[in-house]
Design a protein around this motif. Structure first.
Motif, PDB file in Angstrom:
ATOM      1  N   ALA A  10      88.824 -56.116 -45.024  1.00 17.22           N
ATOM      2  CA  ALA A  10      89.781 -55.875 -43.940  1.00 17.22           C
ATOM      3  C   ALA A  10      89.251 -54.816 -42.977  1.00 17.22           C
ATOM      4  O   ALA A  10      89.410 -54.935 -41.756  1.00 17.22           O
ATOM      5  CB  ALA A  10      91.133 -55.439 -44.515  1.00 17.22           C
ATOM      6  N   TRP A  50      89.951 -54.334 -49.283  1.00 20.40           N
ATOM      7  CA  TRP A  50      90.050 -53.244 -48.312  1.00 20.40           C
ATOM      8  C   TRP A  50      88.816 -53.214 -47.423  1.00 20.40           C
ATOM      9  O   TRP A  50      88.929 -53.149 -46.194  1.00 20.40           O
ATOM     10  CB  TRP A  50      90.238 -51.933 -49.051  1.00 20.40           C
ATOM     11  N   ILE A  87      99.988 -52.110 -48.780  1.00 23.40           N
ATOM     12  CA  ILE A  87     101.367 -52.524 -48.505  1.00 23.40           C
ATOM     13  C   ILE A  87     101.527 -54.024 -48.689  1.00 23.40           C
ATOM     14  O   ILE A  87     102.514 -54.493 -49.274  1.00 23.40           O
ATOM     15  CB  ILE A  87     101.790 -52.094 -47.088  1.00 23.40           C
ATOM     16  N   ASN A  88     100.575 -54.786 -48.197  1.00 22.31           N
ATOM     17  CA  ASN A  88     100.699 -56.249 -48.229  1.00 22.31           C
ATOM     18  C   ASN A  88     100.359 -56.870 -49.580  1.00 22.31           C
ATOM     19  O   ASN A  88     100.969 -57.866 -49.964  1.00 22.31           O
ATOM     20  CB  ASN A  88      99.833 -56.886 -47.147  1.00 22.31           C
ATOM     21  N   LEU A  89      99.389 -56.303 -50.284  1.00 21.47           N
ATOM     22  CA  LEU A  89      98.916 -56.931 -51.525  1.00 21.47           C
ATOM     23  C   LEU A  89      99.193 -56.120 -52.779  1.00 21.47           C
ATOM     24  O   LEU A  89      99.094 -56.643 -53.880  1.00 21.47           O
ATOM     25  CB  LEU A  89      97.411 -57.213 -51.427  1.00 21.47           C
ATOM     26  N   SER A 121      93.441 -49.984 -42.524  1.00 21.28           N
ATOM     27  CA  SER A 121      93.191 -51.190 -43.313  1.00 21.28           C
ATOM     28  C   SER A 121      93.492 -50.942 -44.785  1.00 21.28           C
ATOM     29  O   SER A 121      94.017 -51.821 -45.472  1.00 21.28           O
ATOM     30  CB  SER A 121      91.760 -51.684 -43.122  1.00 21.28           C
ATOM     31  N   LEU A 169      97.438 -50.791 -45.083  1.00 22.84           N
ATOM     32  CA  LEU A 169      98.056 -52.109 -44.913  1.00 22.84           C
ATOM     33  C   LEU A 169      97.649 -53.092 -46.003  1.00 22.84           C
ATOM     34  O   LEU A 169      98.454 -53.945 -46.386  1.00 22.84           O
ATOM     35  CB  LEU A 169      97.745 -52.663 -43.531  1.00 22.84           C
ATOM     36  N   THR A 170      96.437 -52.971 -46.502  1.00 27.10           N
ATOM     37  CA  THR A 170      96.041 -53.811 -47.637  1.00 27.10           C
ATOM     38  C   THR A 170      96.925 -53.500 -48.839  1.00 27.10           C
ATOM     39  O   THR A 170      97.414 -54.402 -49.524  1.00 27.10           O
ATOM     40  CB  THR A 170      94.557 -53.608 -47.990  1.00 27.10           C
TER      41      THR A 170
END
Length: 82
Positions: A45, A42, A30-32, A24, A27-28
């Motif tokens: 998520a 984080w 990478i995405n934001l 999480s 990916l948090t």
């Protein structure tokens, strides 16, 4: 200490906790990207991810264990085909 019968449940809880926490966070990011509310996003998520990951790890751990045992060889002496 918990009785040994709880080991599979505890394993699934701990493993899913580690994986959900790390994934999480990755990916948090990478995405934001990095921003002022990153850690709050984080943790949010992570809570959702762990709620999903725990039952999935509990269900799929036996299958994963069997599959990995089939794909590997036991250690020890082997008779060569020579």
């Amino acid at each position: 200490m918990l009785p040994a019968r709880f080991q599979p449940i505890l394993f699934a809880f701990i493993m899913s906790g580690f994986m959900a926490f790390l994934m999480s966070g990755i990916l948090t990011f990478i995405n934001l990207g990095w921003f002022s509310g990153f850690f709050q996003a984080w943790i949010n998520a992570y809570l959702y991810a762990h709620a999903c990951a725990f039952p999935l790890v509990f269900i799929f751990a036996p299958l994963s264990r069997k599959l990995s045992m089939r794909l590997t060889q036991a250690a020890g002496p082997r008779i060569s085909d020579n």
